[in-house]
Design a protein around this motif. Sequence first.
Motif, PDB file in Angstrom:
ATOM      1  N   ARG A  14     -13.085   5.697   8.721  1.00  0.00           N
ATOM      2  CA  ARG A  14     -13.723   5.693   9.903  1.00  0.00           C
ATOM      3  C   ARG A  14     -14.208   4.386  10.173  1.00  0.00           C
ATOM      4  O   ARG A  14     -15.360   3.946  10.536  1.00  0.00           O
ATOM      5  CB  ARG A  14     -14.854   6.489   9.927  1.00  0.00           C
ATOM      6  N   ASP A  15     -13.468   3.324   9.754  1.00  0.00           N
ATOM      7  CA  ASP A  15     -13.930   1.719   9.903  1.00  0.00           C
ATOM      8  C   ASP A  15     -12.958   1.358  10.976  1.00  0.00           C
ATOM      9  O   ASP A  15     -11.794   1.155  10.879  1.00  0.00           O
ATOM     10  CB  ASP A  15     -13.595   1.283   8.792  1.00  0.00           C
ATOM     11  N   GLU A  16     -13.814   0.572  12.317  1.00  0.00           N
ATOM     12  CA  GLU A  16     -13.161   0.141  13.328  1.00  0.00           C
ATOM     13  C   GLU A  16     -12.290  -1.253  12.860  1.00  0.00           C
ATOM     14  O   GLU A  16     -11.488  -1.484  13.430  1.00  0.00           O
ATOM     15  CB  GLU A  16     -14.216  -0.226  14.330  1.00  0.00           C
ATOM     16  N   TYR A  17     -12.588  -1.698  11.500  1.00  0.00           N
ATOM     17  CA  TYR A  17     -11.731  -2.954  11.262  1.00  0.00           C
ATOM     18  C   TYR A  17     -10.292  -2.759  11.386  1.00  0.00           C
ATOM     19  O   TYR A  17      -9.431  -3.313  11.488  1.00  0.00           O
ATOM     20  CB  TYR A  17     -12.396  -3.410   9.723  1.00  0.00           C
ATOM     21  N   PHE A  18      -9.915  -1.434  10.748  1.00  0.00           N
ATOM     22  CA  PHE A  18      -8.496  -1.064  10.523  1.00  0.00           C
ATOM     23  C   PHE A  18      -7.907  -0.759  12.074  1.00  0.00           C
ATOM     24  O   PHE A  18      -6.566  -0.591  11.958  1.00  0.00           O
ATOM     25  CB  PHE A  18      -8.427  -0.005   9.571  1.00  0.00           C
ATOM     26  N   ARG A  19      -8.748  -0.612  13.007  1.00  0.00           N
ATOM     27  CA  ARG A  19      -8.166  -0.455  14.558  1.00  0.00           C
ATOM     28  C   ARG A  19      -7.978  -1.735  15.257  1.00  0.00           C
ATOM     29  O   ARG A  19      -7.089  -1.688  16.283  1.00  0.00           O
ATOM     30  CB  ARG A  19      -9.076   0.527  15.223  1.00  0.00           C
ATOM     31  N   TYR A  20      -8.768  -2.594  14.928  1.00  0.00           N
ATOM     32  CA  TYR A  20      -8.880  -4.027  15.812  1.00  0.00           C
ATOM     33  C   TYR A  20      -8.634  -5.314  15.029  1.00  0.00           C
ATOM     34  O   TYR A  20      -7.634  -5.672  14.622  1.00  0.00           O
ATOM     35  CB  TYR A  20     -10.083  -3.788  16.413  1.00  0.00           C
TER      36      TYR A  20
ATOM     37  N   HIS B 206       1.124  -5.181   8.363  1.00  0.00           N
ATOM     38  CA  HIS B 206       2.756  -5.175   8.700  1.00  0.00           C
ATOM     39  C   HIS B 206       3.339  -3.841   8.441  1.00  0.00           C
ATOM     40  O   HIS B 206       3.594  -3.673   7.148  1.00  0.00           O
ATOM     41  CB  HIS B 206       3.250  -6.147   7.646  1.00  0.00           C
ATOM     42  N   PRO B 207       3.802  -3.183   9.166  1.00  0.00           N
ATOM     43  CA  PRO B 207       4.517  -1.864   8.947  1.00  0.00           C
ATOM     44  C   PRO B 207       5.975  -2.068   8.365  1.00  0.00           C
ATOM     45  O   PRO B 207       6.751  -2.829   8.724  1.00  0.00           O
ATOM     46  CB  PRO B 207       4.849  -1.076  10.355  1.00  0.00           C
ATOM     47  N   VAL B 208       6.195  -1.331   7.520  1.00  0.00           N
ATOM     48  CA  VAL B 208       7.798  -1.287   6.628  1.00  0.00           C
ATOM     49  C   VAL B 208       8.112   0.143   6.659  1.00  0.00           C
ATOM     50  O   VAL B 208       7.616   1.125   6.920  1.00  0.00           O
ATOM     51  CB  VAL B 208       7.548  -2.172   5.224  1.00  0.00           C
ATOM     52  N   SER B 209       9.632   0.091   6.386  1.00  0.00           N
ATOM     53  CA  SER B 209      10.184   1.671   6.492  1.00  0.00           C
ATOM     54  C   SER B 209      10.959   1.643   5.103  1.00  0.00           C
ATOM     55  O   SER B 209      11.250   0.874   4.478  1.00  0.00           O
ATOM     56  CB  SER B 209      11.175   1.520   7.520  1.00  0.00           C
ATOM     57  N   ALA B 210      10.981   2.884   4.521  1.00  0.00           N
ATOM     58  CA  ALA B 210      11.532   3.272   3.571  1.00  0.00           C
ATOM     59  C   ALA B 210      12.994   2.891   3.433  1.00  0.00           C
ATOM     60  O   ALA B 210      13.900   3.054   4.586  1.00  0.00           O
ATOM     61  CB  ALA B 210      11.777   4.656   3.214  1.00  0.00           C
ATOM     62  N   ASP B 211      13.737   2.235   2.447  1.00  0.00           N
ATOM     63  CA  ASP B 211      14.966   1.652   2.218  1.00  0.00           C
ATOM     64  C   ASP B 211      15.160   0.478   3.142  1.00  0.00           C
ATOM     65  O   ASP B 211      16.595   0.293   3.128  1.00  0.00           O
ATOM     66  CB  ASP B 211      15.944   2.948   2.704  1.00  0.00           C
ATOM     67  N   SER B 212      14.394  -0.045   3.799  1.00  0.00           N
ATOM     68  CA  SER B 212      14.242  -1.524   4.523  1.00  0.00           C
ATOM     69  C   SER B 212      13.859  -2.462   3.726  1.00  0.00           C
ATOM     70  O   SER B 212      12.564  -2.555   3.607  1.00  0.00           O
ATOM     71  CB  SER B 212      13.868  -1.287   5.915  1.00  0.00           C
TER      72      SER B 212
ATOM     73  N   LEU C  23      -0.604   2.833   7.772  1.00  0.00           N
ATOM     74  CA  LEU C  23      -1.415   1.843   8.542  1.00  0.00           C
ATOM     75  C   LEU C  23      -2.162   2.586   9.802  1.00  0.00           C
ATOM     76  O   LEU C  23      -3.278   2.291   9.880  1.00  0.00           O
ATOM     77  CB  LEU C  23      -0.441   0.833   9.031  1.00  0.00           C
ATOM     78  N   SER C  24      -1.654   3.652  10.396  1.00  0.00           N
ATOM     79  CA  SER C  24      -2.315   4.213  11.320  1.00  0.00           C
ATOM     80  C   SER C  24      -3.180   5.019  10.943  1.00  0.00           C
ATOM     81  O   SER C  24      -4.101   5.382  11.576  1.00  0.00           O
ATOM     82  CB  SER C  24      -1.102   5.144  12.343  1.00  0.00           C
TER      83      SER C  24
ATOM     84  N   LEU D 158       0.758  -1.323   0.237  1.00  0.00           N
ATOM     85  CA  LEU D 158      -0.075  -0.010   0.113  1.00  0.00           C
ATOM     86  C   LEU D 158       0.638   1.210  -0.104  1.00  0.00           C
ATOM     87  O   LEU D 158       1.819   1.567   1.007  1.00  0.00           O
ATOM     88  CB  LEU D 158      -0.994   0.082   1.089  1.00  0.00           C
ATOM     89  N   THR D 159       0.622   2.004  -0.997  1.00  0.00           N
ATOM     90  CA  THR D 159       1.677   3.141  -1.132  1.00  0.00           C
ATOM     91  C   THR D 159       0.962   4.449   0.026  1.00  0.00           C
ATOM     92  O   THR D 159       1.825   5.028   0.520  1.00  0.00           O
ATOM     93  CB  THR D 159       1.501   3.726  -2.466  1.00  0.00           C
ATOM     94  N   HIS D 160       0.066   4.464   0.183  1.00  0.00           N
ATOM     95  CA  HIS D 160      -0.655   5.519   1.151  1.00  0.00           C
ATOM     96  C   HIS D 160      -2.058   5.505   1.177  1.00  0.00           C
ATOM     97  O   HIS D 160      -2.903   4.385   0.774  1.00  0.00           O
ATOM     98  CB  HIS D 160      -0.344   6.958   0.837  1.00  0.00           C
ATOM     99  N   GLU D 161      -2.924   6.058   2.267  1.00  0.00           N
ATOM    100  CA  GLU D 161      -4.125   5.811   2.686  1.00  0.00           C
ATOM    101  C   GLU D 161      -5.219   6.493   1.873  1.00  0.00           C
ATOM    102  O   GLU D 161      -6.534   6.377   2.170  1.00  0.00           O
ATOM    103  CB  GLU D 161      -4.350   6.231   4.155  1.00  0.00           C
ATOM    104  N   HIS D 162      -4.856   7.124   0.972  1.00  0.00           N
ATOM    105  CA  HIS D 162      -6.141   7.774   0.157  1.00  0.00           C
ATOM    106  C   HIS D 162      -6.931   6.948  -0.504  1.00  0.00           C
ATOM    107  O   HIS D 162      -6.670   5.763  -1.042  1.00  0.00           O
ATOM    108  CB  HIS D 162      -5.414   8.965  -1.036  1.00  0.00           C
TER     109      HIS D 162
END
Length: 279
Positions: free
Chosen positions: A91-97, A104-110, A83-84, A54-58
Motif C-alpha cells: 500500500r505504498d505509492e512509491y511502487f506505483r509512481y 525492470h520486468p523479466v520473464s521466465a526462461d528469458s 512488480l505490479s 526479486l522472487t515475489h512480493e511477500h
Amino acid sequence: MIFTSFASGSSGNCTFFASGSTKLLIDCGISAKRIGDCLRALGLSLSDLDAVLLTHEHSDHIKGLKRLMSAYDIPVYASEGTLSALFQATRDEYFRYAGGALMHPVSADSEFRIKDAEVCPFRVYHDSASPLGFRIEARDSGASALTPSSFRTVCVATDTGYFDDYIRDHLLYSDAALIEANHDRAMLAGGKYPLYLKRRIMSRTGHLCNNQTGKLISEIMSPRLKHVLLGHLSRENNTPGLALETVQKEIKLALGDDMLKKIDISVAPQDGMSALVEL
C-alpha cells in the motif's frame, strides 16, 4: 565468485551473489541496515550493489526494497506480475509512481545480463502473483579460456509447493544452490497452525518439506554441485538439525553414502549470515 545467505526464513530472506564485477541480492526481506551490516562484513557497502532480483512480493522478501531503491537507486528485476503486486502488498505509492524507473520486468526462461552475470529466471509454484527462481552464471575470474568449466553457476529456488522436471532442469549442473527446506511434515501436521494454514503450506503453491528437498537435491546431483544451502526454514515447523538429517537421509537413500560425501550441505540461519560459499 561468492555466494551466501544474509537471512533465510519466514521472517526474512536475502541472498547475496558476487562475481568479478557484479553484486546482486536475491530478495531483500530484511532491513537495509541489516543488509548493509552483512555487506560490511564482506568489505562492501550498499552502494556496491548492482541490482535486486526479486522472487515475489511477500513481505518476508521485500522488507528492505523501498529503502534500497529510493536511497541508493538500486534497480529491481522481477516478473511483471510481481512488480505490479508490490503496491497491493505494501500500500505504498512509491511502487506505483516514483519507483517505476527502477523496476525492470523479466520473464521466465528469458535470460538477461547484469554486467558479467547472465541471469535466467524460471517459474516456481507459490501463492503469489508470478513467482520466480533464479539461475545466475558468471565466468570464473581465475579461468584463462571460455570453456564450459570456466563458468560458475548458482541457483536460488525457494517458495515453491512442489518441484517438477522444469524446476529440476533449471537447477541441473549448478555449482551451488540455495533451496528451501521449509517444514517437517509431522511437525506441521501436529503443530499449532490452523488447518487452513497447514493446507496452504502443504499445497502445490505452498512450500517444500524436508523430504521433497532431499529428493530434489538427489535429482540434481552432478560432479559440479558442491554446495547446497537449505533455506526458508520455518521456526515453528522445522529445526536446522531435522532439516539437515532428513535431506541427507533422502540423498543417501537415492544415491548412497559415496555421493552424499561429495556435497557440502548446510543450513542458512534465520537471522544471520550463512557460511560463505566461494567458487
